[in-house]
Design an enzyme around this catalytic site. Sequence first.
Site, PDB file in Angstrom:
ATOM      1  N   GLU A   1     -61.020 -55.336  -8.123  1.00 61.10           N
ATOM      2  CA  GLU A   1     -62.251 -56.099  -7.832  1.00 61.10           C
ATOM      3  C   GLU A   1     -63.493 -55.211  -7.923  1.00 61.10           C
ATOM      4  O   GLU A   1     -64.603 -55.692  -7.737  1.00 61.10           O
ATOM      5  CB  GLU A   1     -62.145 -56.754  -6.440  1.00 61.10           C
ATOM      6  CG  GLU A   1     -62.345 -55.835  -5.239  1.00 61.10           C
ATOM      7  CD  GLU A   1     -61.145 -54.944  -4.924  1.00 61.10           C
ATOM      8  OE1 GLU A   1     -60.216 -54.833  -5.757  1.00 61.10           O
ATOM      9  OE2 GLU A   1     -61.150 -54.322  -3.845  1.00 61.10           O
TER      10      GLU A   1
ATOM     11  N   CYS B   1     -53.910 -53.105  -2.840  1.00 62.50           N
ATOM     12  CA  CYS B   1     -53.955 -51.918  -1.977  1.00 62.50           C
ATOM     13  C   CYS B   1     -53.413 -52.230  -0.576  1.00 62.50           C
ATOM     14  O   CYS B   1     -52.223 -52.505  -0.437  1.00 62.50           O
ATOM     15  CB  CYS B   1     -55.365 -51.344  -1.986  1.00 62.50           C
ATOM     16  SG  CYS B   1     -55.348 -49.590  -1.608  1.00 62.50           S
TER      17      CYS B   1
ATOM     18  N   ARG C   1     -47.481 -45.445   2.007  1.00 61.83           N
ATOM     19  CA  ARG C   1     -48.918 -45.511   2.262  1.00 61.83           C
ATOM     20  C   ARG C   1     -49.580 -44.166   1.995  1.00 61.83           C
ATOM     21  O   ARG C   1     -48.965 -43.116   2.159  1.00 61.83           O
ATOM     22  CB  ARG C   1     -49.172 -45.932   3.724  1.00 61.83           C
ATOM     23  CG  ARG C   1     -48.819 -47.381   3.995  1.00 61.83           C
ATOM     24  CD  ARG C   1     -49.092 -47.743   5.448  1.00 61.83           C
ATOM     25  NE  ARG C   1     -50.504 -47.591   5.793  1.00 61.83           N
ATOM     26  CZ  ARG C   1     -50.970 -47.727   7.019  1.00 61.83           C
ATOM     27  NH1 ARG C   1     -50.159 -48.041   8.022  1.00 61.83           N
ATOM     28  NH2 ARG C   1     -52.250 -47.572   7.265  1.00 61.83           N
TER      29      ARG C   1
ATOM     30  N   HIS D   1     -57.726 -51.193  -6.924  1.00 60.01           N
ATOM     31  CA  HIS D   1     -58.785 -52.156  -6.572  1.00 60.01           C
ATOM     32  C   HIS D   1     -59.391 -52.793  -7.817  1.00 60.01           C
ATOM     33  O   HIS D   1     -60.474 -52.381  -8.256  1.00 60.01           O
ATOM     34  CB  HIS D   1     -59.899 -51.439  -5.803  1.00 60.01           C
ATOM     35  CG  HIS D   1     -59.575 -51.156  -4.369  1.00 60.01           C
ATOM     36  ND1 HIS D   1     -59.938 -51.994  -3.342  1.00 60.01           N
ATOM     37  CD2 HIS D   1     -58.910 -50.124  -3.818  1.00 60.01           C
ATOM     38  CE1 HIS D   1     -59.520 -51.493  -2.197  1.00 60.01           C
ATOM     39  NE2 HIS D   1     -58.889 -50.354  -2.452  1.00 60.01           N
TER      40      HIS D   1
ATOM     41  N   ILE E   1     -58.050 -45.915  -4.025  1.00 62.37           N
ATOM     42  CA  ILE E   1     -58.752 -45.418  -2.836  1.00 62.37           C
ATOM     43  C   ILE E   1     -57.742 -45.308  -1.700  1.00 62.37           C
ATOM     44  O   ILE E   1     -57.305 -46.306  -1.140  1.00 62.37           O
ATOM     45  CB  ILE E   1     -59.899 -46.376  -2.435  1.00 62.37           C
ATOM     46  CG1 ILE E   1     -60.870 -46.573  -3.606  1.00 62.37           C
ATOM     47  CG2 ILE E   1     -60.636 -45.838  -1.201  1.00 62.37           C
ATOM     48  CD1 ILE E   1     -61.894 -47.669  -3.377  1.00 62.37           C
ATOM     49  N   ARG E   2     -57.352 -44.089  -1.407  1.00 63.88           N
ATOM     50  CA  ARG E   2     -56.340 -43.856  -0.361  1.00 63.88           C
ATOM     51  C   ARG E   2     -55.176 -44.854  -0.538  1.00 63.88           C
ATOM     52  O   ARG E   2     -54.745 -45.539   0.388  1.00 63.88           O
ATOM     53  CB  ARG E   2     -56.973 -43.993   1.024  1.00 63.88           C
ATOM     54  CG  ARG E   2     -56.280 -43.135   2.052  1.00 63.88           C
ATOM     55  CD  ARG E   2     -57.129 -42.931   3.293  1.00 63.88           C
ATOM     56  NE  ARG E   2     -56.314 -42.322   4.325  1.00 63.88           N
ATOM     57  CZ  ARG E   2     -56.052 -42.880   5.497  1.00 63.88           C
ATOM     58  NH1 ARG E   2     -56.563 -44.055   5.813  1.00 63.88           N
ATOM     59  NH2 ARG E   2     -55.292 -42.265   6.362  1.00 63.88           N
TER      60      ARG E   2
HETATM   61  N1  GLN Z   1     -54.819 -46.525   3.124  1.00 64.61           N
HETATM   62  C1  GLN Z   1     -54.894 -47.942   3.388  1.00 64.61           C
HETATM   63  C2  GLN Z   1     -53.664 -48.424   4.152  1.00 64.61           C
HETATM   64  O1  GLN Z   1     -52.680 -47.739   4.233  1.00 64.61           O
HETATM   65  C3  GLN Z   1     -55.060 -48.737   2.108  1.00 64.61           C
HETATM   66  C4  GLN Z   1     -56.338 -48.342   1.392  1.00 64.61           C
HETATM   67  C5  GLN Z   1     -56.975 -49.419   0.581  1.00 64.61           C
HETATM   68  O2  GLN Z   1     -56.710 -50.611   0.764  1.00 64.61           O
HETATM   69  N2  GLN Z   1     -57.866 -49.000  -0.273  1.00 64.61           N
HETATM   70  O3  GLN Z   1     -53.673 -49.472   4.666  1.00 64.61           O
END
Ligand code: GLN
Length: 188
Positions: A173, A77, A103, A171, A134-135
């Site tokens: 983990e 991520c 991103r 993720h 997650i994002r």
């Molecule tokens: N949105 C975060 C970024 O741009 C990454 C999100 C994450 O690591 N879960 O850095």
Amino acid sequence: MKIGVLALQGSFAEHRAVLAALGVESAEVRLPNHLDRLDGLIIPGGESTTMGKLAVAYGLMDPLREFGARKPIWGTCAGAILLSKDARREQPLLGLMDIRVERNAFGPQAASFEADLDCPAVCNGSGPFRAVFIRAPVIEHAGSGVEVLARLEDGRIVAARQGRWLATSFHPELTGDARFHRYFIGLI
Ligand code: GLN
């Protein structure tokens, strides 16, 4: 074997827990000399701008690049963003992997989701990998030396490898499924 986990920010403790469950020794990396005698490094998820700024402040950028020139690094991520050459905006990047990332490709935190991924090279016929986004970023361009390991159903790339470097948008983990961790250990 000893694997470092960059521990400036983000989900480093969760990665260490998976490594411990696999019986692999790990260490937290916050300063350049913490990279000594490690066999590989995981850069966790979190927030890539924050992690990059902290890495600059602690003098870690060049030591991390030098480490990556010799040893495997896996970015998950935000870690995948740090590994990339291009995030389409000004922020500190290691610039190792020939990938361009977008991103927050799926929108805000509230638009986080899970998906089953087909990942033949990693999962080896053992069934799909349940991935938590997650994002998350996507890999919107991968250079010719980059092997795509997983895509979403719409074709967007979410896992890739270039030699000793591995990038995942999600993720691994967080789900108790250690197949990507085992794959990374295999690269070491
Ligand atoms: N949105 C975060 C970024 O741009 C990454 C999100 C994450 O690591 N879960 O850095």
